[in-house]
Write an enzyme that holds these catalytic residues in place. Structure first.
Site, PDB file in Angstrom:
ATOM      1  N   ASP A  79       0.825  -1.203   0.000  1.00 48.29           N
ATOM      2  CA  ASP A  79       0.000   0.000   0.000  1.00 48.29           C
ATOM      3  C   ASP A  79       0.860   1.254   0.000  1.00 48.29           C
ATOM      4  OD1 ASP A  79       0.733  -0.765   2.683  1.00 48.29           O
ATOM      5  OD2 ASP A  79      -0.667   0.738   3.455  1.00 48.29           O
ATOM      6  N   GLU A 141       0.029  -1.349   5.679  1.00 47.18           N
ATOM      7  CA  GLU A 141       1.116  -0.985   6.586  1.00 47.18           C
ATOM      8  C   GLU A 141       1.027   0.487   6.957  1.00 47.18           C
ATOM      9  OE1 GLU A 141       5.084   0.636   7.702  1.00 47.18           O
ATOM     10  OE2 GLU A 141       3.812   1.160   6.004  1.00 47.18           O
TER      11      GLU A 141
END
Length: 390
Positions: A79, A141
């Site tokens: 991400d 994350e």
């Protein structure tokens, strides 16, 4: 011809491909995960997906080499942070190469590391490996290392789990042996609303919230002046920060509700629960009696947003020595930002952070990675390849 122009990374096309998939944390990462799964399958490498509860996001775990040995895990998050409100000079989801730099969201943080690992799959497969290489690519994350926790829950129960992990966050290829932990909390203050002309008969949630924020600011000043200190970190002490606050409905109404978000980015030696406990004690002894004297139904509630443990490895650890050799570094470092490394270490897997790119470029408009950093990342991977071959 400039040196940067002569650098032709084997991972360049993979970097372009991964950047072209806009995996902002609020959106799904399944397009990227499906691409990686198909890519690996094309080389005969099977992978396992661990989805979130919605099925719209997934971690990917794969092993190259023997399945009965621990091996080395290469970990990275898929991400990226949003581009909203940022002044980009190029399309953030299309790599633009200029003057030896690759521009695009995620080039530094941290799709280039993942791309390098994937680009080396054919070389990992060219000869048998005595030590397996694992890929652990996670989701979310950037919003609290959420995805990797599900993956680690599964790995922890496996008969064979990785013997070591390298997290490829941008460290300019310098081995990082420690990073701060992070505890993020939302504080809800519930007051008693009334007409502002009768303010003393109400409980102003905004004002009581402001008193807590002021107390947090005092904690921050104390940490800054009294420590504890670790000069390996910048800043060298635990930090306390309030970043978001909402409350009230109109100026002539004493606000009933207010909430704010704050965080501790703490040294490994500082206990975040003790820090939060100090705030709770201030609320319980100083604020609640005053609030309850007007209305016993008022109160303060704390809600955890996220928590990431710190990382604390030793310079003489075998993994540290290995990563220093692979990177060519003659020293290690410590960083203030958090990663999933602390979670791997908490699971019993020795972990180091080391990857291409500069964290100073992360989360900013016109994020970039230098081609020279990509080259260093590829050199690292080649040395790793030499170590794990039979």
């Amino acid at each position: 011809m400039a040196e940067a122009d002569r650098i032709q990374p084997i991972s360049l096309e993979m970097i372009r491909t991964l950047i072209g998939m806009p995996t902002v944390s609020r959106d799904s990462n399944l397009e990227l995960i499906a691409y990686v799964q198909d890519y690996l399958k094309g080389f005969g490498v099977e992978s396992t997906l661990v989805h979130d509860e919605t099925g719209k996001k997934a971690n990917l775990y794969a092993t190259i080499g023997p399945k009965d040995k621990g091996g080395i895990c290469l970990s990275g998050h898929t991400d990226v942070v949003p581009i909203d409100g940022q002044d980009w000079h190029t399309d953030p989801f299309q790599v633009v190469e200029k003057d030896g730099l690759l521009y695009g969201r995620g080039t530094s943080d941290m799709k280039s590391f993942i791309a390098i690992a994937l680009a080396f799959v054919p070389e990992f497969l060219a000869k048998p490996l005595k030590t397996p290489i694992h890929f652990a690519f996670s989701y979310d994350e950037e919003v609290g290392c959420i995805g990797v926790r599900r993956l680690l829950d599964i790995l922890e129960k496996q008969p064979v789990k990785p013997a070591a992990c390298i997290v490829g966050e941008p460290t300019s290829m310098k081995p990082v042996v420690a990073h701060k932990g992070k505890k993020s909390t939302r504080c809800h203050v519930h007051g008693l609303e009334c007409h502002s002309s009768l303010a003393p008969t109400g409980v102003n949630a905004v004002e009581f919230a402001a008193e807590i924020v002021t107390y947090l600011r005092g904690m921050a000043k104390r940490k800054r002046t009294e420590g504890p200190f670790d000069p390996g970190f910048d800043p060298p002490h635990t930090t306390v920060h309030t970043g978001l606050m909402h409350g009230g409905t109109a100026l002539n109404i004493v606000p009933k509700d207010c909430y704010f978000d704050f965080e501790f980015r703490h040294l490994p030696e500082d206990d975040p629960e003790e820090l939060l406990g100090e705030v709770r004690e201030f609320v319980e002894t100083r604020l609640l009696p005053e609030m309850h004297a007007i209305d016993p139904a008022t109160g303060v509630r704390f809600e955890q947003i996220s928590q990431i443990p710190g990382l604390d490895m030793k310079d003489d650890d075998p993994l540290t020595q290995l990563v220093m050799a692979l990177s060519g570094a003659n020293s290690t470092g410590k960083v203030a930002f958090g990663t999933e490394a602390g979670l791997f270490q908490q699971t019993g897997i020795p972990t180091i952070v080391c990857g291409p790119g500069d964290i100073a470029q992360a989360h900013k408009p016109n994020e970039f990675i230098a081609l020279s950093q990509v080259a260093k990342g590829e050199a690292f991977m080649r040395r790793l390849l030499d170590k794990v071959r039979a």
